[in-house]
Design an enzyme around this catalytic site. Structure first.
Site, short mmCIF file in Angstrom:
data_model
loop_
_atom_site.label_atom_id
_atom_site.label_comp_id
_atom_site.label_asym_id
_atom_site.label_seq_id
_atom_site.Cartn_x
_atom_site.Cartn_y
_atom_site.Cartn_z
N GLY A 38 0.79 -1.12 0.11
CA GLY A 38 -0.03 0.05 0.07
C GLY A 38 1.02 0.89 -0.04
N SER A 39 0.24 2.36 -0.02
CA SER A 39 0.81 3.47 -0.13
C SER A 39 1.60 3.96 1.00
CB SER A 39 -0.01 4.69 -0.32
OG SER A 39 -1.04 4.84 0.19
N THR A 40 1.50 3.28 2.36
CA THR A 40 1.93 3.83 3.71
C THR A 40 3.26 3.05 3.74
OG1 THR A 40 -0.31 4.18 4.26
CG2 THR A 40 1.51 4.59 6.11
N GLY A 94 -0.68 -1.87 5.83
CA GLY A 94 -1.71 -0.86 5.83
C GLY A 94 -3.19 -1.53 5.98
N ASP A 96 -7.47 -0.78 5.13
CA ASP A 96 -8.60 0.03 4.22
C ASP A 96 -9.67 0.54 5.46
OD1 ASP A 96 -7.53 -0.30 1.58
OD2 ASP A 96 -8.03 -2.41 2.12
N LYS A 106 -8.96 -5.73 4.39
CA LYS A 106 -7.53 -5.26 3.59
C LYS A 106 -7.87 -5.60 2.30
CE LYS A 106 -3.61 -5.98 5.36
NZ LYS A 106 -3.42 -4.72 4.57
N GLY A 107 -7.27 -5.49 1.45
CA GLY A 107 -7.17 -5.86 -0.06
C GLY A 107 -7.38 -4.82 -1.08
N GLU A 115 -1.06 -11.02 2.35
CA GLU A 115 -0.74 -10.31 3.76
C GLU A 115 -1.38 -11.12 4.94
OE1 GLU A 115 -1.55 -5.62 1.98
OE2 GLU A 115 -3.18 -6.92 2.10
#
Ligand SMILES: O=C(CO)[C@H](O)[C@H](O)COP(=O)(O)O
Length: 233
Positions: A38-40, A94, A96, A106-107, A115
């Site tokens: 993810g972006s984090t 991360g 969602d 997540k996903g 994950e």
């Protein structure tokens, strides 16, 4: 590393959340470390690298997908896989959506199968997900799974997730497709479903980057979830 001035407030708070999670949870004694997607997560790796070569030379890092594998390799960290290291000291990832008890969806990045394997090998750490719960399905069965979700399990809004920069569906790192669906009951019993993105009772702590730049930390302490705030310096 990006200069602070070029980062939006929300990016700065995501970075602070990632840095704080690393500082509090990746300890010198941790030798096998899961890296989520993810972006984090780039901020997570950035902070791990800042812990220094001396600490990192004896560590092995387990990726949850293509992105984290690239991050590990490009950062000159030692790469491993979960089949070599089935017990992981800690995984930072991360999320969602996170509920009051730190259960996660997540996903969003279509990496939830790997994950979840890593989260079960360790205790995952998380950071609103409107599409629903991501379901990873084998490609040849996707139309049948969609039909059953629509007609049998009563989820008319279930959709095959489409790629943005390619004609066709998102393909996961395991060469599967992803269906986003708002109901869960019985889904795992459908032939062709590989994994769903619900992570129950797996996270020990979650770090939320807020729009005002602060970070809210929720962590489990003896079966309770306690909350604190971290302000940007
Ligand atoms: O589950 C995931 C990938 O499958 C990600 O961890 C999740 O989508 C959060 O990503 P971001 O840090 O970009 O908000």
């Amino acid at each position: 590393m990006q200069a602070t001035t070029t980062l939006s407030a929300i990016e700065q708070s995501k970075r602070l959340a990632a840095y704080t999670a690393v500082d509090k949870h990746i300890l010198p004694e941790h030798k096998v470390i899961g890296i989520g997607s993810g972006s984090t997560v780039p901020y997570v790796v950035e902070r791990i690298v800042a812990q220094g070569r001396e600490l990192n030379k004896d560590r092995v890092f387990i990726p949850t997908g293509f992105q984290s594998k690239e991050l590990i390799v490009m950062s000159n960290l030692n790469l491993g896989d979960v089949d070599q290291f089935p017990t992981i000291d800690v995984t930072v990832d991360g999320a969602d959506e996170v509920d009051l008890n730190l259960n996660c969806i997540k996903g969003g990045g279509a990496c939830h199968l790997r994950e979840k394997v890593l989260a079960e090998a360790a205790n995952t750490l998380g950071t609103n997900f409107t599409p629903g719960v991501p379901i990873e399905v084998v490609p040849f069965a996707y139309a049948q799974v969609l039909r059953k979700l629509h007609n049998v399990l009563g989820s008319p809004n279930a959709t095959l997730r489409m790629a943005k920069a390619k004609a066709g569906p998102v393909v996961t790192d395991n060469s599967n497709f992803v269906i986003d669906c708002t109901i869960l009951a019985k889904i795992k019993m459908l032939t062709g479903v590989v994994e769903v993105g619900l992570f129950c009772d797996m996270a020990q702590a979650a770090y939320f980057g807020n729009e005002d730049g602060s970070v809210t930390v929720k962590r489990k302490v003896e079966f309770r979830v306690v909350e604190e705030s971290i302000l940007p310096s």
